[in-house]
Design a protein around this motif. Structure first.
Motif, mmCIF file in Angstrom:
data_model
loop_
_atom_site.group_PDB
_atom_site.id
_atom_site.type_symbol
_atom_site.label_atom_id
_atom_site.label_comp_id
_atom_site.label_asym_id
_atom_site.label_seq_id
_atom_site.Cartn_x
_atom_site.Cartn_y
_atom_site.Cartn_z
ATOM 1 N N ASP A 1 46.314 43.658 -25.955
ATOM 2 C CA ASP A 1 44.942 43.121 -25.987
ATOM 3 C C ASP A 1 44.399 43.082 -27.411
ATOM 4 O OD1 ASP A 1 42.343 42.457 -24.438
ATOM 5 O OD2 ASP A 1 41.746 44.106 -25.755
ATOM 6 N N LYS A 2 44.571 44.175 -28.138
ATOM 7 C CA LYS A 2 43.996 44.281 -29.484
ATOM 8 C C LYS A 2 44.569 43.231 -30.437
ATOM 9 C CE LYS A 2 43.680 47.418 -33.466
ATOM 10 N NZ LYS A 2 43.973 48.785 -33.980
ATOM 11 N N TYR A 3 45.876 43.085 -30.452
ATOM 12 C CA TYR A 3 46.478 42.228 -31.480
ATOM 13 C C TYR A 3 46.513 40.757 -31.085
ATOM 14 C CZ TYR A 3 47.374 46.429 -34.050
ATOM 15 O OH TYR A 3 47.187 47.597 -34.753
ATOM 16 N N THR A 4 46.423 40.464 -29.804
ATOM 17 C CA THR A 4 46.239 39.065 -29.416
ATOM 18 C C THR A 4 44.873 38.595 -29.890
ATOM 19 O OG1 THR A 4 47.611 39.386 -27.447
ATOM 20 C CG2 THR A 4 46.225 37.427 -27.510
ATOM 21 N N ARG A 5 43.857 39.415 -29.663
ATOM 22 C CA ARG A 5 42.499 39.062 -30.108
ATOM 23 C C ARG A 5 42.424 39.001 -31.633
ATOM 24 N NH1 ARG A 5 39.150 39.181 -25.748
ATOM 25 N NH2 ARG A 5 39.910 40.327 -23.918
ATOM 26 N N TYR A 6 43.152 39.881 -32.297
ATOM 27 C CA TYR A 6 43.136 39.868 -33.772
ATOM 28 C C TYR A 6 43.745 38.569 -34.297
ATOM 29 C CZ TYR A 6 43.622 41.455 -38.590
ATOM 30 O OH TYR A 6 43.515 41.560 -39.966
ATOM 31 N N ALA B 1 53.736 41.655 -15.201
ATOM 32 C CA ALA B 1 52.605 40.811 -14.802
ATOM 33 C C ALA B 1 51.303 41.327 -15.421
ATOM 34 C CB ALA B 1 52.495 40.776 -13.281
ATOM 35 N N LYS B 2 51.168 42.658 -15.486
ATOM 36 C CA LYS B 2 49.972 43.250 -16.091
ATOM 37 C C LYS B 2 49.917 42.937 -17.592
ATOM 38 C CE LYS B 2 47.416 47.631 -16.156
ATOM 39 N NZ LYS B 2 47.440 49.082 -15.792
ATOM 40 N N CYS B 3 51.062 42.993 -18.260
ATOM 41 C CA CYS B 3 51.137 42.651 -19.689
ATOM 42 C C CYS B 3 50.766 41.184 -19.906
ATOM 43 C CB CYS B 3 52.547 42.903 -20.224
ATOM 44 S SG CYS B 3 53.038 44.634 -20.303
ATOM 45 N N ALA B 4 51.318 40.317 -19.053
ATOM 46 C CA ALA B 4 51.037 38.889 -19.171
ATOM 47 C C ALA B 4 49.554 38.609 -18.926
ATOM 48 C CB ALA B 4 51.900 38.106 -18.192
ATOM 49 N N GLN B 5 48.984 39.275 -17.928
ATOM 50 C CA GLN B 5 47.565 39.085 -17.636
ATOM 51 C C GLN B 5 46.700 39.494 -18.817
ATOM 52 O OE1 GLN B 5 46.160 37.964 -14.253
ATOM 53 N NE2 GLN B 5 44.901 37.381 -16.018
ATOM 54 N N THR B 6 47.071 40.591 -19.456
ATOM 55 C CA THR B 6 46.324 41.068 -20.627
ATOM 56 C C THR B 6 46.368 40.047 -21.754
ATOM 57 O OG1 THR B 6 46.863 43.359 -20.045
ATOM 58 C CG2 THR B 6 46.132 42.941 -22.304
ATOM 59 N N ALA B 7 47.550 39.495 -22.029
ATOM 60 C CA ALA B 7 47.692 38.506 -23.108
ATOM 61 C C ALA B 7 46.913 37.241 -22.787
ATOM 62 C CB ALA B 7 49.170 38.191 -23.332
ATOM 63 N N VAL B 8 46.968 36.800 -21.535
ATOM 64 C CA VAL B 8 46.235 35.594 -21.136
ATOM 65 C C VAL B 8 44.732 35.826 -21.283
ATOM 66 C CG1 VAL B 8 45.651 34.096 -19.190
ATOM 67 C CG2 VAL B 8 48.039 34.727 -19.611
ATOM 68 N N ALA C 1 43.254 37.811 -23.252
ATOM 69 C CA ALA C 1 42.889 37.981 -24.663
ATOM 70 C C ALA C 1 42.977 36.671 -25.454
ATOM 71 C CB ALA C 1 43.785 39.032 -25.311
ATOM 72 N N GLY C 2 43.502 35.621 -24.817
ATOM 73 C CA GLY C 2 43.485 34.319 -25.475
ATOM 74 C C GLY C 2 44.818 33.741 -25.895
ATOM 75 N N ALA C 3 45.939 34.357 -25.501
ATOM 76 C CA ALA C 3 47.246 33.791 -25.841
ATOM 77 C C ALA C 3 47.391 32.420 -25.182
ATOM 78 C CB ALA C 3 48.370 34.713 -25.379
ATOM 79 N N THR C 4 47.957 31.471 -25.913
ATOM 80 C CA THR C 4 48.167 30.132 -25.363
ATOM 81 C C THR C 4 49.592 29.944 -24.861
ATOM 82 O OG1 THR C 4 48.504 29.416 -27.653
ATOM 83 C CG2 THR C 4 46.355 28.992 -26.686
ATOM 84 N N THR C 5 50.502 30.827 -25.297
ATOM 85 C CA THR C 5 51.883 30.830 -24.804
ATOM 86 C C THR C 5 52.284 32.273 -24.556
ATOM 87 O OG1 THR C 5 52.465 28.860 -26.102
ATOM 88 C CG2 THR C 5 54.284 30.210 -25.317
ATOM 89 N N ILE C 6 52.887 32.536 -23.406
ATOM 90 C CA ILE C 6 53.456 33.866 -23.166
ATOM 91 C C ILE C 6 54.967 33.698 -23.015
ATOM 92 C CG2 ILE C 6 51.382 34.915 -22.197
ATOM 93 C CD1 ILE C 6 52.652 34.501 -19.410
ATOM 94 N N ASN C 7 55.703 34.519 -23.733
ATOM 95 C CA ASN C 7 57.156 34.382 -23.777
ATOM 96 C C ASN C 7 57.824 35.509 -22.999
ATOM 97 O OD1 ASN C 7 59.713 33.426 -24.574
ATOM 98 N ND2 ASN C 7 59.745 34.846 -26.296
ATOM 99 N N ILE C 8 58.768 35.114 -22.124
ATOM 100 C CA ILE C 8 59.495 36.071 -21.282
ATOM 101 C C ILE C 8 60.943 36.088 -21.767
ATOM 102 C CG2 ILE C 8 59.975 36.769 -18.914
ATOM 103 C CD1 ILE C 8 56.980 36.396 -19.560
ATOM 104 N N PRO C 9 61.302 36.985 -22.676
ATOM 105 C CA PRO C 9 62.664 36.985 -23.223
ATOM 106 C C PRO C 9 63.649 37.798 -22.370
ATOM 107 C CG PRO C 9 61.019 37.864 -24.792
ATOM 108 C CD PRO C 9 60.422 37.901 -23.423
ATOM 109 N N ILE D 1 47.313 31.708 -15.525
ATOM 110 C CA ILE D 1 48.605 31.414 -16.156
ATOM 111 C C ILE D 1 48.894 29.911 -16.168
ATOM 112 C CG2 ILE D 1 50.105 31.552 -14.129
ATOM 113 C CD1 ILE D 1 52.029 33.219 -15.940
ATOM 114 N N ASP D 2 48.265 29.166 -15.281
ATOM 115 C CA ASP D 2 48.465 27.714 -15.272
ATOM 116 C C ASP D 2 47.847 27.050 -16.494
ATOM 117 O OD1 ASP D 2 49.854 27.807 -12.888
ATOM 118 O OD2 ASP D 2 48.084 27.453 -11.640
ATOM 119 N N ASN D 3 46.995 27.770 -17.198
ATOM 120 C CA ASN D 3 46.343 27.212 -18.386
ATOM 121 C C ASN D 3 47.077 27.558 -19.679
ATOM 122 O OD1 ASN D 3 44.214 26.168 -16.781
ATOM 123 N ND2 ASN D 3 43.236 28.189 -16.771
#
Length: 502
Positions: free
Chosen positions: A122-127, A151-158, A160-168, A193-195
C-alpha cells in the motif's frame, strides 16, 4: 480479437542471465529494435543497482519513440525516486515495483509478516503514484503464494492505484491449468480488477513458460512479459517470438492478437544473439536454424506437393530472408543502401558510411554475398560505435603439431605494438599475445565459433566472453577467416571491459 500487451524484459531480466551483460551502445540497439518490432512496454533495467545502469536506462528512455519504458524498483523510496529520474523523459514512463509474497520469501528472505507485506504494498504503490499514473506492482513468487493472501495483496495494490498487477511464476513451478485457475480466482475475488491490467511473467524451469503465459491470457490476463530468444535467469523467460507466433498462428483458437510486426522477429533475434553471444539451439521453436528445414524423405515429398502438409508457418512470416545472391564487390554505396532499405532497415548516412567499407571487405573475400551475409553484417553493428582502444592491424599464425605461435600487431592511439607468443594452439597463442600488449589479465570464460553461411568461403562468427572479476563482457568478430574473427572478438571484449573499468 482482444489485444495482448507485450512487455519485453530482455534488457532487464534477460541481461541478468549469466554472461549476457551488454555495452551501452548494444542496449540502445536492442531498445530501438524492440520499439520497431512493436513491443508495447520495454523494461529498460534496474536504475538503483548502479550508476552505469541508471545512465543506460536514461539513454534508453531518450531513444524509444513509441513504447512505454519501464524500470524495476524495490519497495524503497530511493529506488522509486531514482527509477523515475531515469525515465522521466520517456514518451510513456512506467514504474514497476515488486515485493515477494510467498511464505518461503517472507520468512527466509524478507523476514516480515503477511500484514507487514500488505502495508508495504500500500505504502509504495501510493508513493509511486505521485510520479506517474502508470504503476505496475509485481508479487514475486506469486505462483507459490497462498491464493487467498495473493488476492489480498492484489486488492491492496488495486486500491492504492496500481494500473497493472503482475502475477509472476518466478521459479517456473506452476502448470497451465493451475495458472489459469489462479487468474480466474483473482478476477472473481479482487474488486476493481477489471479496471486494471493483469500481467503474467513466467520462467521456463519446467519448460512451461509459453504454455503458462498463453493459458493465463485466454482467461483474462492482458499483458505477457517475455524476452527475445527467451533469455533470462536460469532456464530463461517465455520467448517473445513463441508468444507472438503462437497467438498469430492459432488466432482463431485464442481470439487474441498482439501489435508485434512478426516480420521483424528474425532480425531482432539475430541482433540479440549476436550481442549476448548465445546462439539459439538448432531446434529452437520459431527462430532455430532447423525450424523450417525438412530432411525426412516423406516430409520433403509432402512439402514439395504442398507446404501445408508439414509447415504451419512460412519463414517469411518472421522475416527470414531467402538466401539469394544480392550484390557483389563491384556494387556501389547506393546499391548497398537500397538493399538495406529493401530489407527493412532504416540507416542514417553516417551508419551507411561505417557499414559500406565492411561490406566491400566482405565482398572482396567472398565469391558470392547473400542476404544472410548482409543480415549478419547488420546484426553485428552497434549504432553507437564502441570505442576501439585497441584495433587489430596484423597477425601471423604458425602451428606444427603441438607447437603454435602467434605474432600480433595492435594499434592504439596511432601507435603500433607487436608481440609474439607461443601457446597450446594458435588461438591460445594469439590471445596471450594480445593480453601482453594490452597489459590486462582478463579471464577467458567462453569461446565459440559458428559458421553463418555455407561453402568454403562461409562467414565465421566468433564469440568470446571475458571477465575482469566483476563484469562479464561478450566480444564478437565476423570474418571469412575464423582466426581473424577470433582475434577481433577477443579485442572487442577487451575494449568493452577497459571502458567499463574507466
Amino acid at each position: 480479437m482482444r489485444k495482448i500487451t507485450i512487455f519485453d524484459t530482455t534488457l532487464r531480466d534477460g541481461e541478468q542471465s549469466p554472461g549476457c551483460s551488454m555495452h551501452l551502445g548494444e542496449k540502445l540497439d536492442i531498445a530501438e529494435a524492440l520499439d520497431k518490432l512493436g513491443v508495447d512496454v520495454i523494461e529498460a533495467g534496474f536504475p538503483a543497482s548502479s550508476e552505469g545502469e541508471f545512465k543506460a536506462v536514461k539513454e534508453i528512455a531518450g531513444v524509444v519513440k513509441r513504447a512505454s519504458v519501464a524500470v524495476l524498483c524495490r519497495c524503497r523510496e530511493d529506488d522509486i525516486d531514482k527509477g523515475f529520474d531515469a525515465i522521466k523523459d520517456a514518451v510513456h514512463p512506467r514504474l514497476h515495483i515488486f515485493i515477494a509474497t510467498s511464505p518461503v520469501h517472507l520468512n527466509h528472505k524478507l523476514n516480515i509478516t503477511q500484514d507487514e507485506c500488505i502495508q508495504i504494498i500500500d505504502k509504495y504503490t501510493r508513493y509511486a503514484k505521485k510520479y506517474t499514473d502508470d504503476v505496475q506492482f509485481s508479487f514475486e513468487d506469486a505462483s507459490r503464494t497462498p491464493i487467498d493472501f495473493l488476492a489480498k495483496c492484489a486488492q491492496t495494490a488495486v486500491n492504492a492505484g496500481a494500473t497493472t498487477i503482475n502475477i509472476p511464476d518466478t521459479t517456473g513451478f506452476i502448470t497451465p491449468q493451475e495458472f489459469s485457475g489462479m487468474i480466474v480466482y483473482l478476477k472473481k475475488n479482487v474488486k476493481g480488477i477489471d479496471n486494471v491490467t493483469i500481467s503474467v511473467h513466467c520462467h521456463d524451469d519446467l519448460g512451461l513458460a509459453v504454455a503458462n503465459s498463453l493459458a493465463a491470457a485466454v482467461v483474462g490476463a492482458g499483458q505477457i512479459e517475455c524476452t527475445i530468444n527467451g533469455i533470462g535467469e536460469r532456464a530463461g523467460n517465455a520467448p517473445l517470438e513463441e508468444i507472438a507466433m503462437g497467438i498469430k498462428t492459432r488466432k482463431e483458437y485464442y481470439k487474441l492478437e498482439t501489435g508485434i510486426d512478426t516480420k521483424k522477429i528474425y532480425r531482432t533475434s539475430k541482433l540479440v544473439s549476436s550481442i549476448v553471444g548465445i546462439k539459439p539451439s538448432a531446434n529452437k521453436a520459431i527462430i532455430g536454424s532447423n525450424a523450417f528445414l525438412h530432411e525426412s524423405g516423406i516430409h520433403q515429398h509432402g512439402i514439395l506437393q504442398d507446404k501445408a502438409t508439414y509447415q504451419i508457418m512460412d519463414p517469411s512470416d518472421i522475416g527470414i530472408p531467402e538466401n539469394a545472391l544480392v550484390i557483389g564487390k563491384h556494387s556501389g554505396r547506393h546499391a548497398f543502401k537500397d538493399l538495406t532499405v529493401e530489407m527493412g532497415y532504416t540507416l542514417t548516412d553516417e551508419q551507411i558510411d561505417t557499414l559500406f567499407p565492411k561490406f566491400k571487405e566482405l565482398a572482396d573475400r567472398k565469391k558470392d554475398v547473400s542476404r544472410v551475409d548482409i543480415e549478419t553484417l547488420l546484426a553485428g553493428y552497434t549504432r553507437r560505435v564502441i570505442k576501439r582502444i585497441y584495433t587489430l592491424k596484423d597477425y601471423e599464425i604458425s602451428a606444427i603439431k603441438n607447437q603454435a605461435s602467434a605474432t600480433i600487431t595492435l594499434e592504439s592511439e596511432g601507435k603500433s605494438q607487436t608481440e609474439k607468443m607461443t601457446g597450446d594452439g594458435p588461438i591460445d597463442a594469439g590471445f596471450k599475445a594480445i593480453l601482453n600488449i594490452t597489459g590486462d589479465f582478463f579471464r577467458l570464460l567462453d569461446y565459440q565459433v559458428h559458421s553463418i553461411t555455407e561453402g568454403k568461403d562461409a562467414l565465421g562468427e566468433a564469440i568470446v566472453k571475458l571477465t575482469n572479476g566483476k563484469e562479464i563482457m561478450t566480444g564478437k568478430g565476423i570474418s571469412t577467416d575464423v582466426m581473424e574473427a577470433s582475434l577481433i572478438a577477443y579485442l572487442d571484449a577487451i575494449n568493452k571491459l577497459i571502458q567499463y573499468e574507466e
